[in-house]
Write a protein that holds these residues in place. Structure first.
Motif, mmCIF file in Angstrom:
data_model
loop_
_atom_site.group_PDB
_atom_site.id
_atom_site.type_symbol
_atom_site.label_atom_id
_atom_site.label_comp_id
_atom_site.label_asym_id
_atom_site.label_seq_id
_atom_site.Cartn_x
_atom_site.Cartn_y
_atom_site.Cartn_z
ATOM 1 N N THR A 6 0.837 -1.196 0.000
ATOM 2 C CA THR A 6 0.000 0.000 0.000
ATOM 3 C C THR A 6 0.874 1.249 0.000
ATOM 4 N N LEU A 25 0.853 -3.064 -7.464
ATOM 5 C CA LEU A 25 -0.583 -3.371 -7.442
ATOM 6 C C LEU A 25 -0.829 -4.877 -7.495
ATOM 7 N N ARG A 28 0.071 -6.283 -4.111
ATOM 8 C CA ARG A 28 -0.942 -5.951 -3.104
ATOM 9 C C ARG A 28 -2.216 -6.752 -3.358
ATOM 10 N N SER A 29 -2.502 -7.038 -4.616
ATOM 11 C CA SER A 29 -3.653 -7.872 -4.945
ATOM 12 C C SER A 29 -3.510 -9.259 -4.323
ATOM 13 N N ASP A 44 -7.200 -3.875 -7.392
ATOM 14 C CA ASP A 44 -5.761 -3.726 -7.617
ATOM 15 C C ASP A 44 -5.308 -4.467 -8.877
#
Length: 162
Positions: A6, A25, A28-29, A44
């Motif tokens: 994040t 992204l 983080r996904s 994300d």
């Protein structure tokens, strides 16, 4: 790990390249999937897909970083869609992932799982159309309850052997 990615996503100044932001992204996904935050995971992953579209199109044949990352983002979007119960959406996204990474066994297995869910949903819908669904709260409950009842009933072939 989720907080780390994040921070990476939010600190856009550290991302001189779109590929780095897309990678953050996608990572983080994955963390969101592990936390069963399917909405966040899909958001994300889809954000990474949007960033990567131009990069994949302009990527030279020998360079496949963006293409591999795109396949990963599509896969994670599909898994998140499955978690949200959007199986048909998941199938479409996973088919795109399969085109990007035709030899990826995880993508193939997830597509098989999606196909099984679609078949079960269609079978339940057909079954429900022959039964009264007014007493069931939803279609899934109807199918699950009836399968549980059928599992407890003695099998016909077992009765014949006696």
């Amino acid at each position: 790990a989720y907080m780390h990615f994040t921070l990476c996503v939010n600190d856009r100044t550290a991302h001189a390249e779109e590929l780095d932001l897309a990678r953050a992204l996608v990572n983080r996904s994955l963390m969101a999937l592990k936390l069963t935050d399917y909405d966040g995971a899909r958001r994300d992953a889809n954000g990474a897909v949007e960033l990567l579209k131009g990069l994949v199109a302009s990527e030279r044949e020998g360079e496949s970083n963006a293409a591999r990352l795109m396949a990963k983002a599509l896969y994670r979007s599909g898994v998140a869609s499955m978690g949200l119960g959007a199986t048909l959406d998941a199938v479409a996204v996973l088919l795109d992932a399969r085109r990007m990474a035709p030899k990826d066994e995880d993508v193939r297995l997830k597509l098989v799982e999606c196909a099984a869910r679609v078949e079960m949903t269609e079978a339940c819908a057909m079954y429900a159309s022959t039964r009264s669904v007014s007493s069931a709260k939803n279609l899934r409950e109807l199918c699950v309850d009836d399968r549980a009842i059928d599992a407890k009933a003695p099998r016909r072939d077992a009765a014949r052997k006696r």
